[in-house]
Every structure is written in structure tokens, then in C-alpha cells.
Design a protein around this motif. Structure first.
Motif, PDB file in Angstrom:
ATOM      1  N   ASP A 123     -69.758  18.589  33.951  1.00  0.00           N
ATOM      2  CA  ASP A 123     -70.498  17.763  33.119  1.00  0.00           C
ATOM      3  C   ASP A 123     -70.236  18.018  31.673  1.00  0.00           C
ATOM      4  O   ASP A 123     -70.193  17.262  31.023  1.00  0.00           O
ATOM      5  CB  ASP A 123     -71.985  18.220  33.675  1.00  0.00           C
ATOM      6  CG  ASP A 123     -73.016  17.294  32.974  1.00  0.00           C
ATOM      7  OD1 ASP A 123     -72.874  17.122  31.836  1.00  0.00           O
ATOM      8  OD2 ASP A 123     -73.539  16.485  33.820  1.00  0.00           O
ATOM      9  N   LEU A 124     -70.379  19.496  31.220  1.00  0.00           N
ATOM     10  CA  LEU A 124     -70.290  19.783  29.895  1.00  0.00           C
ATOM     11  C   LEU A 124     -68.998  19.089  29.511  1.00  0.00           C
ATOM     12  O   LEU A 124     -68.689  18.581  28.287  1.00  0.00           O
ATOM     13  CB  LEU A 124     -70.280  21.292  29.636  1.00  0.00           C
ATOM     14  CG  LEU A 124     -71.570  21.894  29.955  1.00  0.00           C
ATOM     15  CD1 LEU A 124     -71.551  23.209  29.918  1.00  0.00           C
ATOM     16  CD2 LEU A 124     -72.516  21.228  29.090  1.00  0.00           C
ATOM     17  N   LYS A 125     -67.805  19.360  30.271  1.00  0.00           N
ATOM     18  CA  LYS A 125     -66.316  18.949  30.005  1.00  0.00           C
ATOM     19  C   LYS A 125     -66.147  17.329  29.802  1.00  0.00           C
ATOM     20  O   LYS A 125     -65.717  16.926  28.608  1.00  0.00           O
ATOM     21  CB  LYS A 125     -65.231  19.358  30.931  1.00  0.00           C
ATOM     22  CG  LYS A 125     -64.109  19.768  30.392  1.00  0.00           C
ATOM     23  CD  LYS A 125     -63.083  20.174  31.506  1.00  0.00           C
ATOM     24  CE  LYS A 125     -62.397  19.248  32.303  1.00  0.00           C
ATOM     25  NZ  LYS A 125     -61.668  19.434  33.491  1.00  0.00           N
ATOM     26  N   ASN A 126     -67.059  16.896  30.805  1.00  0.00           N
ATOM     27  CA  ASN A 126     -66.829  15.491  30.699  1.00  0.00           C
ATOM     28  C   ASN A 126     -67.746  14.709  29.605  1.00  0.00           C
ATOM     29  O   ASN A 126     -67.307  13.711  29.096  1.00  0.00           O
ATOM     30  CB  ASN A 126     -67.374  14.671  32.018  1.00  0.00           C
ATOM     31  CG  ASN A 126     -66.330  14.983  33.378  1.00  0.00           C
ATOM     32  OD1 ASN A 126     -65.096  15.091  33.090  1.00  0.00           O
ATOM     33  ND2 ASN A 126     -66.870  15.100  34.412  1.00  0.00           N
ATOM     34  N   GLY A 127     -68.755  15.412  29.256  1.00  0.00           N
ATOM     35  CA  GLY A 127     -69.228  15.255  28.274  1.00  0.00           C
ATOM     36  C   GLY A 127     -68.726  15.032  26.916  1.00  0.00           C
ATOM     37  O   GLY A 127     -68.891  14.234  25.891  1.00  0.00           O
ATOM     38  N   LEU A 128     -68.090  16.311  26.797  1.00  0.00           N
ATOM     39  CA  LEU A 128     -67.041  16.454  25.589  1.00  0.00           C
ATOM     40  C   LEU A 128     -66.200  15.270  25.451  1.00  0.00           C
ATOM     41  O   LEU A 128     -65.813  14.547  24.348  1.00  0.00           O
ATOM     42  CB  LEU A 128     -66.765  17.671  25.166  1.00  0.00           C
ATOM     43  CG  LEU A 128     -67.326  18.764  24.722  1.00  0.00           C
ATOM     44  CD1 LEU A 128     -66.566  20.260  25.020  1.00  0.00           C
ATOM     45  CD2 LEU A 128     -67.860  18.740  23.373  1.00  0.00           C
ATOM     46  N   LYS A 129     -65.434  14.844  26.608  1.00  0.00           N
ATOM     47  CA  LYS A 129     -64.404  14.213  26.811  1.00  0.00           C
ATOM     48  C   LYS A 129     -64.756  12.614  26.438  1.00  0.00           C
ATOM     49  O   LYS A 129     -64.177  11.619  25.878  1.00  0.00           O
ATOM     50  CB  LYS A 129     -63.785  13.842  28.394  1.00  0.00           C
ATOM     51  CG  LYS A 129     -62.594  14.717  28.467  1.00  0.00           C
ATOM     52  CD  LYS A 129     -61.892  14.265  29.675  1.00  0.00           C
ATOM     53  CE  LYS A 129     -61.327  15.471  30.440  1.00  0.00           C
ATOM     54  NZ  LYS A 129     -61.219  15.201  31.927  1.00  0.00           N
ATOM     55  N   ALA A 130     -66.185  12.248  26.676  1.00  0.00           N
ATOM     56  CA  ALA A 130     -67.097  11.110  26.559  1.00  0.00           C
ATOM     57  C   ALA A 130     -67.302  11.005  25.043  1.00  0.00           C
ATOM     58  O   ALA A 130     -68.345  10.122  24.681  1.00  0.00           O
ATOM     59  CB  ALA A 130     -67.913  10.683  27.446  1.00  0.00           C
ATOM     60  N   TRP A 131     -66.813  11.611  24.097  1.00  0.00           N
ATOM     61  CA  TRP A 131     -67.191  11.665  22.629  1.00  0.00           C
ATOM     62  C   TRP A 131     -67.407  10.113  22.163  1.00  0.00           C
ATOM     63  O   TRP A 131     -68.267   9.880  21.343  1.00  0.00           O
ATOM     64  CB  TRP A 131     -66.219  12.428  21.749  1.00  0.00           C
ATOM     65  CG  TRP A 131     -65.032  12.198  21.718  1.00  0.00           C
ATOM     66  CD1 TRP A 131     -63.973  12.482  22.635  1.00  0.00           C
ATOM     67  CD2 TRP A 131     -64.470  11.082  20.615  1.00  0.00           C
ATOM     68  NE1 TRP A 131     -62.707  11.687  22.299  1.00  0.00           N
ATOM     69  CE2 TRP A 131     -62.841  10.855  21.042  1.00  0.00           C
ATOM     70  CE3 TRP A 131     -64.821  10.378  19.741  1.00  0.00           C
ATOM     71  CZ2 TRP A 131     -62.044  10.081  20.535  1.00  0.00           C
ATOM     72  CZ3 TRP A 131     -63.948   9.635  18.956  1.00  0.00           C
ATOM     73  CH2 TRP A 131     -62.579   9.455  19.277  1.00  0.00           C
ATOM     74  N   ARG A 132     -66.621   9.383  22.496  1.00  0.00           N
ATOM     75  CA  ARG A 132     -66.543   8.094  22.101  1.00  0.00           C
ATOM     76  C   ARG A 132     -67.891   7.269  22.348  1.00  0.00           C
ATOM     77  O   ARG A 132     -68.306   6.634  21.491  1.00  0.00           O
ATOM     78  CB  ARG A 132     -65.610   7.016  22.624  1.00  0.00           C
ATOM     79  CG  ARG A 132     -64.405   6.812  21.743  1.00  0.00           C
ATOM     80  CD  ARG A 132     -63.281   5.615  22.138  1.00  0.00           C
ATOM     81  NE  ARG A 132     -62.005   6.065  21.622  1.00  0.00           N
ATOM     82  CZ  ARG A 132     -61.008   6.414  22.442  1.00  0.00           C
ATOM     83  NH1 ARG A 132     -61.260   7.223  23.667  1.00  0.00           N
ATOM     84  NH2 ARG A 132     -59.747   6.949  21.769  1.00  0.00           N
ATOM     85  N   ALA A 133     -68.177   7.587  23.663  1.00  0.00           N
ATOM     86  CA  ALA A 133     -69.473   6.852  24.162  1.00  0.00           C
ATOM     87  C   ALA A 133     -70.498   7.440  23.336  1.00  0.00           C
ATOM     88  O   ALA A 133     -71.470   6.658  22.926  1.00  0.00           O
ATOM     89  CB  ALA A 133     -69.638   7.161  25.479  1.00  0.00           C
ATOM     90  N   TRP A 134     -70.933   8.681  23.146  1.00  0.00           N
ATOM     91  CA  TRP A 134     -72.104   9.133  22.566  1.00  0.00           C
ATOM     92  C   TRP A 134     -72.110   9.030  20.926  1.00  0.00           C
ATOM     93  O   TRP A 134     -73.047   8.636  20.330  1.00  0.00           O
ATOM     94  CB  TRP A 134     -72.474  10.508  22.804  1.00  0.00           C
ATOM     95  CG  TRP A 134     -71.415  11.730  22.855  1.00  0.00           C
ATOM     96  CD1 TRP A 134     -70.936  12.258  24.132  1.00  0.00           C
ATOM     97  CD2 TRP A 134     -70.952  12.622  21.795  1.00  0.00           C
ATOM     98  NE1 TRP A 134     -70.022  13.367  23.655  1.00  0.00           N
ATOM     99  CE2 TRP A 134     -70.251  13.552  22.509  1.00  0.00           C
ATOM    100  CE3 TRP A 134     -71.253  12.460  20.457  1.00  0.00           C
ATOM    101  CZ2 TRP A 134     -69.378  14.338  21.725  1.00  0.00           C
ATOM    102  CZ3 TRP A 134     -70.609  13.500  19.819  1.00  0.00           C
ATOM    103  CH2 TRP A 134     -69.752  14.279  20.484  1.00  0.00           C
TER     104      TRP A 134
END
Lengths: 289, 254
Positions: free
Chosen positions: A34-45
Motif C-alpha cells: 500500500d505504501l509503495k503503491n501510494g508513492l507510485k501514485a504520486w501523480r494522482a495525489w
């Protein structure tokens, strides 16, 4: 498709004949993912945070600069009033208060907003599978963006009160300090958002506590005016350390060792506690909303 | 190869704001919705899905049938990974895309184009991929110049067009669909269905819940009948509808 072939589908195929090996669900691994995918989704946040600000000021003429303007009005009037109330030197007090208020507003707004980190995102959590950490990143980065609007308030101070607010090498410490703030907003944000999703009273409790913390933390007042025997306890306040990590570079001053130590401890504890709690309760968040 | 395996999965919601006392030594089963009971800590628990066993493999087009509150949407959310089972196991191989509440996340103040970008980014597309797909999305919406207007000026049917077009622009291995064609005129439903057929053909596994029998009969090769959070029947579409209508007047199968 013919009727025959439809009928040939075995209704009991719901229970498969062959044994399926299910990978052992490991909550720690899932939390890490979850943390890794959260970082990967930087564009979204990053985009969501930017949209949040844009949305707040849509159809207003000066737009997000209302943030700067309202901050300027607050801190300049406060600075003028309190320097007279406390009978302090305007030259010293004014820059101290402005820089302090800038850091405090970053910390307090983040603290209030993370309480509703998951609850305000209920709709999207229940409709789209996204990493939970994304919602906390969104709040953390949004507050950093707002801070960069607010920071303009310090510019006239550096020009007018150049003796006590300098632009020098220490000012560069602002960037690592903001990174530390980001990490703390994220880690403590995960903890608080989790607790507040489960216990809704905590949300209200945090909101009212913020006001008390403001008075107890040396933002409006300099800890030097406290009697020496109790001053030390006030300096141990983690909020003071966090305020000071941002305030010192804003004034072009060195960050004290005590502040650095406490900030480091707060950050490390935040990382550990948030990871433990996030691993344990992540899968339950959606059931609490 | 896409594959879904579920064994003994339960989805149970703890309800904290209902007085436990009134439910204390009771075990109430509602006509619609899951079973309500209390767990060991005396929390009220709504059991939305109960002991689900299911295996879906490549080529399965499953239509989920059931009354309101039978657990259709919860099952889709379980498959989407939104709910992780409170008990039991689930294993999903392949990329999943869910079209559940497609209106979710529509920002009324932003223009159609901005909403396309937001939605696309949330679906995991990069700006480059969005630029590549924008032409296709725009033509699918059929909204033309309206896309430069704030979404708050749209009718609900226009919003459905926009939401559907963006959601339909990605091609996953596993596609989950929940009641998509709600609003929208006949003309759009036709375009949407065409797009849907091509989407369905690209996907390895499709699971859809719909109140319209026709859509399930047209699109699906398997029927899954649910009631009270349990799978009653899984097999041919005709048989599933037959059981559904035979027992239709009687809500409680247990």
C-alpha cells in the motif's frame, strides 16, 4: 451459445475440484505494498491536492492568493498588537511571530485535516481500489503547497526587519525541514486518520485540542520570558520542536540541538507507530467508514 | 491468464452506532439485506457476504442476480479488492477494473476535460496515455463543446456519458460492472452497449450486476444468484433466472 452448451456448465463448479493454493495473507506485506503503491501514485495525489486548492478558490479573482492575503492580515495585525501587549521590541517580536505563525499554521492545519483523512474520502474508498496512503499524501502535499503561498508573507519582514530576519545559508535548511514536516504529517497523519475513522469523537477532540496546544506552544510568546525552572518542560513539547524546525530557517537562524533531537525522536516514533498501526488496521479502514 | 478464486469468504460490517442492547440475545434476519448478529465483543455485525466459494476462469461472463441487499454490490467490491474478506481467502490473478459507481469523484466545478484528466489519473493513466486516449473518450461522450463547460451545467444523462466514457477507456483482464446504464438516452445506451461489447470481448473475465434481465441474458454465459449474502446458484443464466423467479415472491431462502 446453444442451450446444450449452457446446460453442460456444471452448476456445482462454484466449488472447484482442484485445490487452489492461497498465498498466505501477510498484513505487513500488504501494508508495505500500500505504501509503495501510494508513492507510485504520486501523480494522482499531487493532482488531487492541486485540484483541492483550485476548487476552494475557483471563480474568485485573486484565487489562491487569498491564502497569502488572509495570512498576511492575521499575522501583521497580531504582530503589531502583541508586541505592544507584551511590551516587547517590535524589531525582535514581529519577525518571531510571523515566522512562528507560518510554521504553526502549517502544523495545525495538517493536524486538523488528517483527522478526516479517511472519513472525507469515504466515497472514493468504497468505489475505487486505491492505496490508503494516497489520501494522506494528498493532505500532506496540499499543506506544503499552501505553505508556499503563505511564505510570501515573510518577504516584507526580511526587507523591513533585516536585523532579525535574514536570508542566508541557514535559510536553505527550510527545505530539509519541510521534508521532515511532510514525513511527520504523513506518518502521524496515518495514525490519527486511522483512529479518527474508528472513533469519531477523537476527531472533535483533536480539533479542540489544537487551540490549547497553540497557547501552550511558544508560537506567540518567546520561551525566554518563562521562569527558568519551568522553561525546560515547555521546550520538551514536540510541537515546539516542530514549530522551531520551520521557524529558525525562516528567520535565517540555526536550529538548536534540542529541537533537532526532539524532532528526530518525534519522526522516528511516528514512522514506527504508524507502520505498526497501519499494518494491523489497514484492511479494516473500509469497514469503519 | 486471469483467474479468481474465493474460498469461504465472509464480509462482515461492525456497526458501532446502533445500541447493542436492543439486539442483545437476538438473531434477526431481515427480508432484504444480510444477517444481523452480534460478535464476541457485543458489537452489532451485519454479515453482507456469507461463506462465498467461487472460481472464475478465462472466458467467464458472469451475471449476478438477486434482490436489493442480496450482496451483489458487496460481492463486486470484494472482487475489486475494496473489501478484504473478514474471514476466508481470496486470490485474484490479473488486473482488475471496476465500474461501480461511475459518478463517484465527478467534480461539479471542473470542466468535462478536467474531469477526464482527474478520472484518468486516478485510474492510473499517465498524462501521455490520457493524451493518447482523449480523442477516443471525447467521441464516445458525444458531448462536443460541452466538455469545455463546468460539469455542474450538465444534465444527469450527460454526466453519465462523461463518466462512462472515461471508465471505459481502459482495458483490464477482469472487468466488474455494477448498474452502469442507469441514466442516459436510448442513443447513448446504444453507443455505450457497443463500447461495452468490445470491452467485454477484450476482458478475460467479466462480472456484472444489473437489474435488467435483458443485458445479462445478452452479455453473460453464466448466472450467479445471490440472496442474503450467499450464493444460491451458480450455473447457466436461464437456470439462475428460473430459480430467481420461482422463489421471487419468497424473500428468505433460508
Amino acid at each position: 451459445m446453444t442451450i446444450e452448451s449452457l446446460l453442460s456448465i456444471n452448476p456445482t463448479s462454484a466449488i472447484a475440484d482442484e485445490a487452489v493454493i492461497f498465498p498466505k495473507q501477510n498484513q505487513t506485506k500488504l501494508a508495505l505494498a500500500d505504501l509503495k503503491n501510494g508513492l507510485k501514485a504520486w501523480r494522482a495525489w499531487l493532482m488531487l491536492a492541486y485540484q483541492d486548492i483550485k476548487l476552494r478558490y475557483r471563480r474568485s479573482i485573486i484565487g489562491p492568493f487569498w491564502i497569502t492575503l488572509s495570512m498576511a492580515i492575521t499575522v501583521y495585525s497580531m504582530g503589531y498588537l502583541y508586541s505592544h501587549l507584551f511590551h516587547t521590541d517590535l524589531q525582535v517580536y514581529f519577525p518571531f511571530l510571523v515566522a512562528g505563525m507560518l510554521s504553526w499554521s502549517l502544523i495545525s492545519t495538517a493536524l486538523i485535516e488528517v483527522t478526516e483523512g479517511f472519513t472525507t474520502a469515504t466515497g472514493s474508498i468504497k468505489q475505487i481500489k486505491l492505496p490508503y496512503s494516497l489520501y494522506i499524501h494528498r493532505i500532506a502535499i496540499r499543506n506544503i503547497i499552501v505553505f508556499f503561498h503563505n511564505i510570501l508573507v515573510i518577504v516584507p519582514i526580511i526587507i523591513i526587519f533585516h536585523k532579525n530576519a535574514k536570508l542566508n545559508l541557514h535559510s536553505l535548511m527550510l527545505f530539509p525541514s519541510l521534508l521532515i514536516m511532510y514525513i511527520n504529517t504523513f506518518t502521524w497523519g496515518c495514525i490519527i486518520a486511522l483512529i479518527c475513522a474508528r472513533f469519531r469523537d477523537i476527531t472533535q477532540m483533536v480539533k479542540s485540542l489544537v487551540q490549547i496546544i497553540f497557547f501552550l506552544t511558544p508560537v506567540m510568546w518567546d520561551p525566554v520570558i518563562l521562569p527558568a525552572n519551568i522553561r525546560f518542560y515547555f521546550l520538551l513539547n514536540p510541537f515546539y520542536a516542530l514549530v522551531d524546525t520551520i521557524r529558525s530557517p525562516l528567520l535565517g537562524a540555526t536550529i538548536s540541538n534540542l529541537t533537532l533531537l526532539i524532532t528526530a525522536l518525534v519522526t522516528i516514533f511516528g514512522c514506527i507507530i504508524s507502520f505498526v498501526m497501519f499494518s494491523k488496521y489497514r484492511s479494516k479502514i473500509v469497514y469503519w467508514l | 491468464m486471469a483467474r479468481i478464486d474465493i474460498r469461504g469468504a465472509h464480509v462482515e460490517f461492525p456497526i458501532y452506532n446502533v445500541s447493542t442492547r436492543s439486539f442483545k440475545k437476538q438473531f434477526i434476519r431481515l427480508a432484504t439485506g444480510g444477517a444481523i448478529s452480534a460478535d464476541a465483543k457485543q458489537h452489532i455485525v451485519v454479515s453482507a457476504l456469507n461463506n462465498i466459494n467461487l472460481t472464475l476462469t478465462h472466458g467467464d461472463r458472469v451475471g449476478v442476480i438477486g434482490h436489493n441487499g442480496a450482496g451483489k454490490s458487496t460481492l463486486l467490491r470484494l472482487l475489486a479488492g475494496i473489501y478484504e474478506p473478514t474471514k476466508g481467502d481470496i486470490n485474484i490473478q490479473g488486473s482488475v477494473s471496476a465500474m461501480l459507481d461511475i459518478m463517484q469523484g465527478m467534480e461539479a466545478e471542473f470542466t468535462g476535460y478536467e474531469n477526464i484528466t482527474i478520472r484518468g489519473t486516478l485510474l492510473g493513466l499517465s498524462p501521455k496515455q490520457i493524451r493518447q486516449k482523449i480523442q477516443e473518450i471525447v467521441s464516445l461522450t458525444g458531448l462536443g463543446d460541452y466538455l469545455a463547460m463546468p460539469v455542474r451545467t450538465y444534465s444527469s444523462g450527460m454526466m453519465v456519458r462523461l463518466a462512462f466514457a472515461v471508465s471505459a477507456c481502459i482495458s483490464p483482464d477482469i472487468l466488474l460492472i455494477d448498474e452502469v446504464f442507469a441514466a442516459g438516452d436510448a442513443d447513448f445506451v446504444q453507443t455505450a452497449q457497443k463500447k461495452m461489447v468490445s470491452l467485454l470481448e477484450q476482458s478475460s473475465i467479466v462480472v456484472m450486476a444489473n437489474h435488467s434481465d435483458g443485458i445479462i441474458q445478452d452479455f453473460c454465459n453464466k448466472g450467479l444468484l445471490m440472496n442474503g449474502g450467499q450464493i444460491i446458484y451458480f450455473g447457466s443464466v436461464e437456470e439462475a433466472f428460473k430459480i430467481y423467479y420461482q422463489t421471487g415472491t419468497k424473500h428468505d431462502y433460508n
